[in-house]
Design a protein around this motif. Structure first.
Motif, PDB file in Angstrom:
ATOM      1  N   PRO A 425       0.799  -1.231   0.000  1.00  0.00           N
ATOM      2  CA  PRO A 425       0.000   0.000   0.000  1.00  0.00           C
ATOM      3  C   PRO A 425       0.829   1.277   0.000  1.00  0.00           C
ATOM      4  O   PRO A 425       0.326   2.333  -0.389  1.00  0.00           O
ATOM      5  CB  PRO A 425      -0.821  -0.110   1.302  1.00  0.00           C
ATOM      6  CG  PRO A 425      -0.796  -1.557   1.658  1.00  0.00           C
ATOM      7  CD  PRO A 425       0.515  -2.059   1.182  1.00  0.00           C
ATOM      8  N   LEU A 426       2.096   1.180   0.409  1.00  0.00           N
ATOM      9  CA  LEU A 426       2.955   2.366   0.471  1.00  0.00           C
ATOM     10  C   LEU A 426       3.663   2.651  -0.845  1.00  0.00           C
ATOM     11  O   LEU A 426       4.317   3.687  -0.975  1.00  0.00           O
ATOM     12  CB  LEU A 426       4.001   2.195   1.582  1.00  0.00           C
ATOM     13  CG  LEU A 426       3.467   2.026   3.013  1.00  0.00           C
ATOM     14  CD1 LEU A 426       4.612   1.778   3.970  1.00  0.00           C
ATOM     15  CD2 LEU A 426       2.673   3.262   3.425  1.00  0.00           C
ATOM     16  N   HIS A 427       3.557   1.740  -1.812  1.00  0.00           N
ATOM     17  CA  HIS A 427       4.322   1.897  -3.046  1.00  0.00           C
ATOM     18  C   HIS A 427       3.452   1.719  -4.287  1.00  0.00           C
ATOM     19  O   HIS A 427       3.898   1.224  -5.312  1.00  0.00           O
ATOM     20  CB  HIS A 427       5.480   0.893  -3.061  1.00  0.00           C
ATOM     21  CG  HIS A 427       6.470   1.114  -1.977  1.00  0.00           C
ATOM     22  ND1 HIS A 427       6.279   0.654  -0.687  1.00  0.00           N
ATOM     23  CD2 HIS A 427       7.661   1.774  -1.969  1.00  0.00           C
ATOM     24  CE1 HIS A 427       7.319   1.002   0.057  1.00  0.00           C
ATOM     25  NE2 HIS A 427       8.160   1.683  -0.691  1.00  0.00           N
ATOM     26  N   LEU A 428       2.214   2.131  -4.208  1.00  0.00           N
ATOM     27  CA  LEU A 428       1.292   2.008  -5.340  1.00  0.00           C
ATOM     28  C   LEU A 428       1.726   2.906  -6.493  1.00  0.00           C
ATOM     29  O   LEU A 428       2.227   4.015  -6.276  1.00  0.00           O
ATOM     30  CB  LEU A 428      -0.124   2.389  -4.905  1.00  0.00           C
ATOM     31  CG  LEU A 428      -0.735   1.538  -3.781  1.00  0.00           C
ATOM     32  CD1 LEU A 428      -2.023   2.182  -3.288  1.00  0.00           C
ATOM     33  CD2 LEU A 428      -0.995   0.121  -4.263  1.00  0.00           C
ATOM     34  N   PRO A 429       1.546   2.447  -7.737  1.00  0.00           N
ATOM     35  CA  PRO A 429       1.876   3.299  -8.886  1.00  0.00           C
ATOM     36  C   PRO A 429       1.038   4.578  -8.875  1.00  0.00           C
ATOM     37  O   PRO A 429      -0.143   4.564  -8.531  1.00  0.00           O
ATOM     38  CB  PRO A 429       1.510   2.418 -10.087  1.00  0.00           C
ATOM     39  CG  PRO A 429       1.541   1.026  -9.565  1.00  0.00           C
ATOM     40  CD  PRO A 429       1.092   1.107  -8.140  1.00  0.00           C
ATOM     41  N   HIS A 430       1.672   5.672  -9.248  1.00  0.00           N
ATOM     42  CA  HIS A 430       0.966   6.963  -9.234  1.00  0.00           C
ATOM     43  C   HIS A 430       0.012   7.097 -10.412  1.00  0.00           C
ATOM     44  O   HIS A 430      -1.029   7.745 -10.319  1.00  0.00           O
ATOM     45  CB  HIS A 430       1.976   8.116  -9.242  1.00  0.00           C
ATOM     46  CG  HIS A 430       2.840   8.146  -8.020  1.00  0.00           C
ATOM     47  ND1 HIS A 430       2.335   8.297  -6.744  1.00  0.00           N
ATOM     48  CD2 HIS A 430       4.194   8.026  -7.882  1.00  0.00           C
ATOM     49  CE1 HIS A 430       3.328   8.279  -5.868  1.00  0.00           C
ATOM     50  NE2 HIS A 430       4.462   8.116  -6.523  1.00  0.00           N
ATOM     51  N   GLN A 431       0.372   6.509 -11.554  1.00  0.00           N
ATOM     52  CA  GLN A 431      -0.456   6.625 -12.753  1.00  0.00           C
ATOM     53  C   GLN A 431      -0.864   5.236 -13.217  1.00  0.00           C
ATOM     54  O   GLN A 431      -0.029   4.339 -13.317  1.00  0.00           O
ATOM     55  CB  GLN A 431       0.309   7.340 -13.865  1.00  0.00           C
ATOM     56  CG  GLN A 431       0.640   8.800 -13.524  1.00  0.00           C
ATOM     57  CD  GLN A 431       1.364   9.491 -14.666  1.00  0.00           C
ATOM     58  OE1 GLN A 431       1.883   8.848 -15.567  1.00  0.00           O
ATOM     59  NE2 GLN A 431       1.387  10.810 -14.629  1.00  0.00           N
ATOM     60  N   GLN A 432      -2.149   5.079 -13.499  1.00  0.00           N
ATOM     61  CA  GLN A 432      -2.662   3.795 -13.949  1.00  0.00           C
ATOM     62  C   GLN A 432      -3.649   4.013 -15.089  1.00  0.00           C
ATOM     63  O   GLN A 432      -4.502   4.895 -15.011  1.00  0.00           O
ATOM     64  CB  GLN A 432      -3.373   3.065 -12.804  1.00  0.00           C
ATOM     65  CG  GLN A 432      -2.516   2.797 -11.585  1.00  0.00           C
ATOM     66  CD  GLN A 432      -3.337   2.232 -10.430  1.00  0.00           C
ATOM     67  OE1 GLN A 432      -4.285   1.491 -10.633  1.00  0.00           O
ATOM     68  NE2 GLN A 432      -2.970   2.594  -9.215  1.00  0.00           N
ATOM     69  N   ARG A 433      -3.508   3.192 -16.149  1.00  0.00           N
ATOM     70  CA  ARG A 433      -4.499   3.194 -17.213  1.00  0.00           C
ATOM     71  C   ARG A 433      -5.641   2.274 -16.805  1.00  0.00           C
ATOM     72  O   ARG A 433      -5.493   1.428 -15.927  1.00  0.00           O
ATOM     73  CB  ARG A 433      -3.889   2.696 -18.527  1.00  0.00           C
ATOM     74  CG  ARG A 433      -2.804   3.591 -19.080  1.00  0.00           C
ATOM     75  CD  ARG A 433      -2.087   2.941 -20.261  1.00  0.00           C
ATOM     76  NE  ARG A 433      -3.021   2.601 -21.329  1.00  0.00           N
ATOM     77  CZ  ARG A 433      -3.152   1.370 -21.817  1.00  0.00           C
ATOM     78  NH1 ARG A 433      -2.448   0.366 -21.323  1.00  0.00           N
ATOM     79  NH2 ARG A 433      -4.010   1.130 -22.800  1.00  0.00           N
ATOM     80  N   THR A 434      -6.775   2.432 -17.433  1.00  0.00           N
ATOM     81  CA  THR A 434      -7.919   1.565 -17.166  1.00  0.00           C
ATOM     82  C   THR A 434      -8.387   0.946 -18.473  1.00  0.00           C
ATOM     83  O   THR A 434      -8.726   1.657 -19.425  1.00  0.00           O
ATOM     84  CB  THR A 434      -9.077   2.341 -16.520  1.00  0.00           C
ATOM     85  OG1 THR A 434      -8.632   2.871 -15.268  1.00  0.00           O
ATOM     86  CG2 THR A 434     -10.261   1.426 -16.277  1.00  0.00           C
TER      87      THR A 434
END
Length: 1036
Positions: A425-434
């Motif tokens: 939870p502390l290192h989630l990607p900042h940008q994600q496509r859907t």
């Protein structure tokens, strides 16, 4: 019930249809020849054993070599060595016994690899029931051959086992003729053994087909007129055999088996439902088989009238929340199952694709990549799937979901899973496509065209939703990082991908990005870490269900021990991601890590420069939190960073300038009395708040006794103190006091803490730890012989101890004594720990011991006898029989403090060396211009950095998962650090010449203690054994 819409057309039919071709009865059209080319019919099939009916010795050897760290190809080279007169061939002709073969073979392997090769282990594996199993496809083929009236034979190069039985792990009833080399005294490719087989079959060579995996054997058979098939892969070989014989050798549907008892479903009600649904008018039976793969949802083959169907359902019993949501693939009303048409084709269960050409393998993976891009290119809104899943925050939801799934199926604590649950939870990607995501995209969920690399269907859509497409890409690369021996999901990380023709994971990902028109992602390691975390959670769920008989796979019970292995893989990727983030931190002010490049100026003890280590911004809150892996002091949290700089300043202002006087005191007649200067510096350190820094936060969460540092934070400060021989004592952070104080904090009663802990914390007393004994190997605590006998209200101690550090110091008031209270108890419950006041009668110091002639005054190292020493019962720690447990706990954080300090030793030695070679001239030029000197400096820098990272990793794991979970890393650094320091210091001494051996510089003392720690901190051999055992226990 299953909704009829599952058979209707869909905008996404190309993506998830499971059938659109009619049943293909022949996998390779045109490849079958119904008679031999000469017109005659074959009457027998002769099989080799190894490599045809069971795994070949070569393949078994390749996997065994990887697992045992033996140079690749060693076993195969040794098997072939000597040709007909080599040990292997003589063994198979029964000219030597199994014992003689293993002795000669072991020597040969060891000579070839220049390392000890445990050939007994290989031989046991080769002949084990686990490995020597007949391939099912061959069993079925033999059954069909015999059903057609043809004869079968096995012609094997085999051997006698130690029990004098021949090695033939087959059902002899399958064969009309069995010919064994060890029985006949003849081996293939000797033509006599083929003629013998034909004679017993009563056939001519042209009437038989011979299958073998070795070219020379096939060549010999062909020279006699026997038709031959080279076996690279049993499945492919059976197809070729079918073509020659003219009839199928595999009945029914591939990859199916009779329905397992725990997975049976009511056939009558299912038949009625399907007849109504499909409008079938038939009185014939419903044929029902179960597919042999699928860990979560049972999957069945159904044949009713002329319809071939697949049914997929939830497993029976109570399920975990949100698990196995198969109704999400198509809307279902009522009973949670759905039905599809059966799509014949090829499913590649082994991702290494054995039996295919490299170009074909590459084409398969390219097609897999292409179909994934097609799935991710679907516009959800255009096809009416905009509400197929929640928009945004996909990965946080996934992390929560799989954490919840894991917790619901948890059967024991797995340290790596606990670390990942905190880290993800502390290192989630900042940008994600859907996009539309499949959720379980891998090679064995694809149905391929039988004749070309084209994907016909994509299976297992129950985890599909809207989300981050890179999850699919990462999940499809799991096999790249799993070994070929992994039982649930085979991989190929121990294979040569270039030779196989399979694109590496990095190339596969670049291929995807190129087709999608995307730049490569930077946080690929996060996606891999999450993918393996999810796989570990799935395996744990399968294992949990296997305990109640709910899992659909027959191999489910094996998955329990695999969860930890997979979670460790996930954590490896998490660590890689952490280092990537660190290296990409933007530069701010050019801050430097002071690793103390001390060189002699006015005094050889004064620091004159610093080494620029890294430039990093202020630590983030995550770095400041418990468990953050901080590899530079400048990334410490602001309070700890300030403490580090305060300590650095204190050492530069007070410690280094005092070293010449302290060294002189150690060589004086007053050396057995504490130096007044040391006591003065202690008071200064207290005033500066540089006192009792060592107690880990986990042992002292309320910061009652120490600075409340994590092990990682203290590692940086401990290294700094380690640059001086005197700094640890000045800051009350020296052994053995640190271990004893932590022992009292962890295990002591309040009365014991009041009497002993407080004086130690205040620096008013010192202590020692008495375990090592001259008569036994005391590196194994269970060997100790000193006795602790109960007598009235006392324990009576008798024993002979030596190398008791600090016992000669007049300030030493406490001896922590380890002895046996019950020699007849279980091995690790015999020992106990007592707190012995040093003024107790019966403690007799025999002599001080020297280390390479150094006395290490005033504490020294003593040889001591304990004779009828009476100690009050209340001085027992924890209770009788808890000594081994206490010793292990005491040697937790304290175990790596020595390693931390050794990094400091090494840094200072290298700094002195660099200053020396710049100022000294030999043979007409400065030493620094000598090539060997430059090489030594480079080696020292590299070795220091490697050891530091391993120390920090061990400290990091101790913070996150505890000392026990970090046992492997602790043992590794204790192997590495002392030897590394010895080499670095030795190079520095060499650069100084004779001066390096003198007391004018700290190098001689540094070297002495680095070498001594290879015993005092546990013998190298013990740590190596620990590492090897843990490696064999936890790695697949």
């Amino acid at each position: 019930m299953c909704v009829r819409s599952c058979f209707q057309s869909s905008c996404l039919q190309w993506a998830w249809r499971t059938a659109f071709l009619k049943h293909i009865q022949r996998r390779h059209q045109g490849s079958h020849r119904w008679t031999h080319l000469g017109g005659s019919t074959y009457r027998a099939v002769i099989f080799d054993m190894g490599g045809v009916l069971i795994p070949s010795p070569g393949r078994v050897a390749a996997e065994w070599e990887v697992q045992n760290r033996i140079p690749s190809g060693t076993i195969l080279k040794a098997l072939m060595d000597g040709g007909e007169n080599g040990p292997w061939m003589r063994f198979m002709r029964a000219e030597i016994t199994a014992e003689g073969f293993l002795r000669e073979f072991g020597r040969l392997c060891s000579e070839m690899s220049k390392t000890s090769v445990p050939v007994d282990s290989f031989f046991s594996l080769l002949t084990s029931e686990r490995v020597a199993k007949q391939f099912p496809v061959m069993t079925e083929a033999i059954t069909q051959i015999r059903a057609k009236g043809l004869q079968t034979a096995v012609l094997s190069n085999n051997f006698y086992l130690p029990n004098q039985k021949s090695f033939l792990p087959l059902d002899r009833k399958q064969f009309d003729v069995v010919v064994e080399s060890c029985v006949e005294g003849i081996c293939k490719p000797d033509p006599r053994i083929y003629k013998l087989c034909l004679e017993r079959l009563g056939l001519q060579p042209s009437e038989s087909i011979f299958l073998d995996d070795l070219g020379p054997n096939l060549k010999a058979a062909a020279s006699l007129g026997i038709h031959t098939i080279k076996v690279n892969d049993p499945e492919t070989a059976v197809k070729e055999l079918e073509a020659l014989l003219g009839f199928t050798l595999r009945l029914g549907v591939p990859n199916t088996q009779p329905v397992r008892k725990t997975m049976e479903i009511p056939k009558d009600s299912l038949k009625k439902y399907l007849k109504d649904l499909l409008g079938i008018q038939t009185t014939g039976p419903l044929e029902l088989l179960q597919f042999d793969h699928g860990q979560s949802n049972p999957t069945y083959y159904i044949r009713l009238a002329n319809r071939d169907l697949v049914l997929r359902k939830k497993p029976p019993g109570t399920l975990l929340p949100s698990a196995h949501a198969i109704e999400r693939e198509f809307s279902v009303v009522g009973t949670p199952f759905y039905v599809m048409e059966y799509c014949p084709g090829l499913i590649y269960k082994d991702p290494s694709l054995p039996g295919l050409e490299p170009s074909h393998r590459r084409a398969i993976y390219t097609a897999m990549n292409t179909v994934l891009c097609k799935i991710h290119s679907v516009d959800p809104q255009a096809v009416g799937l905009e509400d197929y899943g929640k928009q945004g925050a996909y990965i946080p939801r996934q992390v929560r979901t799989w954490v919840k799934q894991y917790r619901a199926s948890e059967t024991s604590t797995i340290p790596a899973m606990e670390r990942l649950i905190e880290w993800l939870p502390l290192h989630l990607p900042h940008q994600q496509r859907t996009t539309l995501v499949h959720g379980d995209f891998r090679l064995d969920n694809l149905v391929f065209h039988p004749e070309k690399p084209e994907v016909l269907a994509v299976l297992d859509w129950e985890l599909s939703t809207l989300g981050d497409p890179l999850i699919d890409v990462a999940y499809s690369c799991l096999a790249h990082y799993l070994p070929s021996s992994f039982p649930v999901l085979r991989g190929f990380n121990d294979c040569d991908l270039t030779q196989l023709g399979i694109p590496a994971a990095e190339e596969y990902f670049r291929m995807y990005c190129l087709q999608m028109g995307l730049p490569p992602t930077e946080n690929w390691n996060f996606y891999m870490a999450f993918s393996f975390f999810r796989l570990a959670a799935i395996l744990q769920g399968v294992y949990r269900r296997s305990l109640t008989g709910q899992a659909s796979s027959a191999h489910a019970e094996q998955t329990g021990k695999l969860t930890e292995f997979v979670s460790n893989l996930a954590w490896d990727f998490a660590v890689k991601e952490g280092f990537r983030v660190f290296k990409e931190m933007p530069f701010k002010n050019p801050l430097t890590r002071s690793c103390h490049t001390w060189a002699r100026s006015q005094s050889q003890w004064y620091p004159i420069g610093t080494r620029s280590y890294s430039s990093v911004p202020e630590a983030s809150p995550a770095h400041a939190s418990r468990g953050g892996l901080v590899i530079s002091p400048e990334s410490l949290s602001p309070p700890v960073r300030e403490l580090y700089h305060r300590l650095k300043h204190f050492m530069e202002q007070h410690v280094y300038p005092a070293e010449p006087e302290l060294q002189s005191h150690q060589a004086s007649a007053a050396r057995w009395s504490p130096s007044p200067l040391i006591e003065d510096l202690k008071e200064k350190a207290k005033a500066e708040g540089l006192w009792n820094l060592f107690l880990p936060l986990e042992a002292d969460p309320e910061k009652k006794y120490g600075a409340g540092l994590t092990n990682v934070e203290y590692a940086h400060l401990c290294e700094l103190m380690g640059t001086s021989l005197y700094a640890p004592e000045i800051c009350n952070c020296s052994a053995p006091d640190t271990g004893n104080m932590e022992l009292l904090v962890r295990y002591g009663t309040e009365a014991q803490k009041a009497r002993w802990l407080m004086p130690l914390l205040e620096g008013k007393a010192r202590s020692c730890f008495a375990m090592t004994e001259p008569q036994v190997a005391s590196s194994d605590a269970t060997n100790i012989e000193a006795s602790i006998r109960e007598e009235d209200s006392f324990y009576v101690i008798n024993g002979h101890k030596w190398w008791i550090t600090g016992i000669l110091d007049p300030r030493c008031q406490l001896c922590v004594f380890m002895g046996k209270t019950d020699p007849h108890a279980p091995r690790h419950r015999q020992q106990s720990v007592l707190l012995v006041p040093m003024d107790t009668p019966g403690i007799k110091i025999i002599r001080p011991l020297t280390v390479y002639g150094l006395e290490d005054a005033p504490g020294g190292h003593g040889e001591v006898r304990f004779e009828h020493v009476h100690v009050p019962k209340e001085n027992m720690v924890l209770g009788p029989g808890r000594g081994f447990e206490i010793a292990q706990g005491r040697l937790g954080p304290g175990r790596i403090h020595h390693c931390m300090r050794l990094i400091g030793f090494s840094e200072r030695a290298l700094a002195l060396m660099k200053a020396r070679v710049k100022s000294r001239v030999a043979f007409g030029k400065p030493l620094v211009e000598q090539g060997t000197v430059l090489a030594d400096i480079a080696l020292s820098r590299v070795e220091i950095e490697q050891a530091r990272l391993l120390v920090l990793r061990a400290a990091h794991l101790m913070d996150l998962a505890g000392n026990k979970a970090a046992a492997l890393d602790i043992a590794m650094i204790k192997m590495v650090a002392p030897s590394m320091a010895s080499r670095v210091i030795d190079r520095a001494i060499q650069a100084f010449g004779a001066a390096g051996l003198s007391s004018d510089y700290p190098l001689a003392q540094f070297f002495t203690w680095a070498r001594a720690l290879r015993f005092a901190d546990g013998p190298d051999e013990v740590h190596r054994a620990t590492v090897a055992k843990l490696e064999l226990k936890h790695r697949i």
